[in-house]
Design a protein around this motif. Sequence first.
Motif, PDB file in Angstrom:
ATOM      1  N   GLY A   1      -8.236  -4.578   3.692  1.00 35.09           N
ATOM      2  CA  GLY A   1      -8.419  -3.286   3.477  1.00 35.09           C
ATOM      3  C   GLY A   1      -7.676  -2.344   2.761  1.00 35.09           C
ATOM      4  O   GLY A   1      -6.417  -2.926   2.185  1.00 35.09           O
ATOM      5  N   TYR A   2      -7.972  -1.008   2.527  1.00 36.20           N
ATOM      6  CA  TYR A   2      -7.308  -0.059   1.792  1.00 36.20           C
ATOM      7  C   TYR A   2      -5.938   0.144   2.424  1.00 36.20           C
ATOM      8  O   TYR A   2      -4.974   0.102   1.460  1.00 36.20           O
ATOM      9  N   LEU A   3      -5.636   0.348   3.420  1.00 33.06           N
ATOM     10  CA  LEU A   3      -4.432   0.623   3.887  1.00 33.06           C
ATOM     11  C   LEU A   3      -3.351  -0.646   3.912  1.00 33.06           C
ATOM     12  O   LEU A   3      -2.064  -0.332   3.244  1.00 33.06           O
ATOM     13  N   ALA A   4      -4.084  -1.868   4.174  1.00 32.46           N
ATOM     14  CA  ALA A   4      -3.079  -2.723   3.764  1.00 32.46           C
ATOM     15  C   ALA A   4      -2.475  -2.867   2.315  1.00 32.46           C
ATOM     16  O   ALA A   4      -1.318  -3.437   2.033  1.00 32.46           O
ATOM     17  N   ALA A   5      -3.411  -2.814   1.546  1.00 36.16           N
ATOM     18  CA  ALA A   5      -3.281  -2.875  -0.020  1.00 36.16           C
ATOM     19  C   ALA A   5      -2.174  -1.907  -0.528  1.00 36.16           C
ATOM     20  O   ALA A   5      -1.293  -2.235  -1.095  1.00 36.16           O
ATOM     21  N   SER A   6      -2.318  -0.638   0.075  1.00 38.42           N
ATOM     22  CA  SER A   6      -1.769   0.320  -0.289  1.00 38.42           C
ATOM     23  C   SER A   6      -0.112   0.150   0.106  1.00 38.42           C
ATOM     24  O   SER A   6       0.448   0.600  -0.626  1.00 38.42           O
ATOM     25  N   ILE A   7      -0.029  -0.124   1.501  1.00 36.26           N
ATOM     26  CA  ILE A   7       1.189   0.022   1.988  1.00 36.26           C
ATOM     27  C   ILE A   7       1.896  -1.561   1.123  1.00 36.26           C
ATOM     28  O   ILE A   7       3.139  -1.236   0.950  1.00 36.26           O
ATOM     29  N   SER A   8       1.282  -2.677   1.236  1.00 33.02           N
ATOM     30  CA  SER A   8       1.878  -3.738   0.550  1.00 33.02           C
ATOM     31  C   SER A   8       2.433  -3.439  -0.817  1.00 33.02           C
ATOM     32  O   SER A   8       3.683  -3.774  -1.302  1.00 33.02           O
ATOM     33  N   PHE A   9       1.521  -2.859  -1.703  1.00 33.36           N
ATOM     34  CA  PHE A   9       1.921  -2.165  -3.068  1.00 33.36           C
ATOM     35  C   PHE A   9       3.348  -1.402  -3.156  1.00 33.36           C
ATOM     36  O   PHE A   9       3.951  -1.567  -3.781  1.00 33.36           O
TER      37      PHE A   9
ATOM     38  N   VAL B   1      11.934  10.511  -4.110  1.00 38.92           N
ATOM     39  CA  VAL B   1      10.885  11.142  -4.853  1.00 38.92           C
ATOM     40  C   VAL B   1      10.122   9.869  -5.738  1.00 38.92           C
ATOM     41  O   VAL B   1       8.808   9.950  -5.815  1.00 38.92           O
ATOM     42  N   LEU B   2      10.823   8.794  -6.290  1.00 40.70           N
ATOM     43  CA  LEU B   2      10.153   7.501  -6.681  1.00 40.70           C
ATOM     44  C   LEU B   2       9.326   6.869  -5.657  1.00 40.70           C
ATOM     45  O   LEU B   2       8.240   6.486  -6.014  1.00 40.70           O
ATOM     46  N   PHE B   3       9.923   6.864  -4.538  1.00 41.31           N
ATOM     47  CA  PHE B   3       9.050   5.951  -3.473  1.00 41.31           C
ATOM     48  C   PHE B   3       7.796   6.660  -2.982  1.00 41.31           C
ATOM     49  O   PHE B   3       6.779   6.020  -2.915  1.00 41.31           O
ATOM     50  N   VAL B   4       7.933   7.856  -2.776  1.00 38.88           N
ATOM     51  CA  VAL B   4       6.826   8.716  -2.383  1.00 38.88           C
ATOM     52  C   VAL B   4       5.556   8.869  -3.739  1.00 38.88           C
ATOM     53  O   VAL B   4       4.640   8.548  -3.254  1.00 38.88           O
ATOM     54  N   SER B   5       6.095   8.833  -4.704  1.00 41.28           N
ATOM     55  CA  SER B   5       5.435   8.881  -6.103  1.00 41.28           C
ATOM     56  C   SER B   5       4.532   7.328  -6.150  1.00 41.28           C
ATOM     57  O   SER B   5       3.540   7.199  -6.339  1.00 41.28           O
ATOM     58  N   VAL B   6       5.393   6.393  -5.881  1.00 39.68           N
ATOM     59  CA  VAL B   6       4.612   4.963  -5.854  1.00 39.68           C
ATOM     60  C   VAL B   6       3.443   5.084  -4.534  1.00 39.68           C
ATOM     61  O   VAL B   6       2.529   4.305  -4.789  1.00 39.68           O
ATOM     62  N   ILE B   7       4.054   5.617  -3.490  1.00 43.74           N
ATOM     63  CA  ILE B   7       3.007   5.359  -2.384  1.00 43.74           C
ATOM     64  C   ILE B   7       1.845   6.172  -2.598  1.00 43.74           C
ATOM     65  O   ILE B   7       0.682   5.694  -2.397  1.00 43.74           O
ATOM     66  N   ALA B   8       2.025   7.392  -3.257  1.00 48.39           N
ATOM     67  CA  ALA B   8       0.835   8.362  -3.626  1.00 48.39           C
ATOM     68  C   ALA B   8      -0.101   7.708  -4.451  1.00 48.39           C
ATOM     69  O   ALA B   8      -1.168   7.567  -4.524  1.00 48.39           O
ATOM     70  N   ILE B   9       0.462   7.076  -5.810  1.00 48.02           N
ATOM     71  CA  ILE B   9      -0.048   6.315  -6.541  1.00 48.02           C
ATOM     72  C   ILE B   9      -0.840   5.067  -5.976  1.00 48.02           C
ATOM     73  O   ILE B   9      -2.146   4.865  -6.428  1.00 48.02           O
ATOM     74  N   SER B  10      -0.328   4.429  -5.378  1.00 51.32           N
ATOM     75  CA  SER B  10      -0.973   3.207  -4.734  1.00 51.32           C
ATOM     76  C   SER B  10      -2.167   3.709  -3.888  1.00 51.32           C
ATOM     77  O   SER B  10      -3.070   3.075  -3.921  1.00 51.32           O
ATOM     78  N   PHE B  11      -2.059   4.771  -2.864  1.00 50.49           N
ATOM     79  CA  PHE B  11      -3.170   4.984  -2.312  1.00 50.49           C
ATOM     80  C   PHE B  11      -4.372   5.738  -3.103  1.00 50.49           C
ATOM     81  O   PHE B  11      -5.579   5.301  -2.932  1.00 50.49           O
ATOM     82  N   TYR B  12      -3.978   6.238  -4.117  1.00 48.12           N
ATOM     83  CA  TYR B  12      -5.082   7.098  -5.182  1.00 48.12           C
ATOM     84  C   TYR B  12      -5.735   5.818  -5.852  1.00 48.12           C
ATOM     85  O   TYR B  12      -6.929   5.812  -5.789  1.00 48.12           O
ATOM     86  N   ILE B  13      -4.939   4.882  -6.567  1.00 49.51           N
ATOM     87  CA  ILE B  13      -5.614   3.864  -6.706  1.00 49.51           C
ATOM     88  C   ILE B  13      -6.536   3.061  -5.975  1.00 49.51           C
ATOM     89  O   ILE B  13      -7.572   2.650  -6.535  1.00 49.51           O
ATOM     90  N   GLY B  14      -5.924   2.773  -4.831  1.00 50.51           N
ATOM     91  CA  GLY B  14      -6.858   2.314  -3.929  1.00 50.51           C
ATOM     92  C   GLY B  14      -8.063   2.885  -3.465  1.00 50.51           C
ATOM     93  O   GLY B  14      -8.990   2.168  -3.498  1.00 50.51           O
TER      94      GLY B  14
END
Length: 190
Positions: free
Chosen positions: A124-132, A144-157
Amino acid sequence: MNQADLIKKMTDRQVVTQLYITQIIILALSLVCSWFLFDSIKDWYDLFTWNIEGIIYYGGSAALLILGLDVLLMSVMPKRFYDDGGINEKVFRSLPILEIVGLTFFVALAEELLFRGVIQTEYGYLAASISFALVHIRYLNKPVLFVSVIAISFYIGWMYEITENLWVTIFAHFIIDLVLGIMIRYRILR
């Protein structure tokens, strides 16, 4: 010794080599996991749809949005907020353009195969985004970098959720990394 000190002692080529090794491991992990989780090779083929208009529209628009926000944030925030310990600079500052293209495509391919192709498809989407996001743990002490990576991960997911096409996420990931890599290479980023 912390990661930044270790990186400073490594040559640019050593850092690039470590990145290639990491991506080979990620690619191998995605292939091994899919061997156990997918019913057949057809399951892999079903993840890819060659629809160039959709790939460019969805993947390209996602990349442009992410790049625009990244460049905006980098221009208004102090440099220390985006400092990753010198890793990205060591990777890209002396690479020839052709290698930047190849490396960023390889990174996008390997990571998207694992995180969207295997993890998101199976868990699922949540597992992939958190893993990334967790794979980019080096950013944990850089909010700032970590929040950015999380946001990008969820958006690309999310892009994968709506398109069901791995080419879209690979293209978006590739364009983001490619443009940022070129900006670092030519010192466009401060």
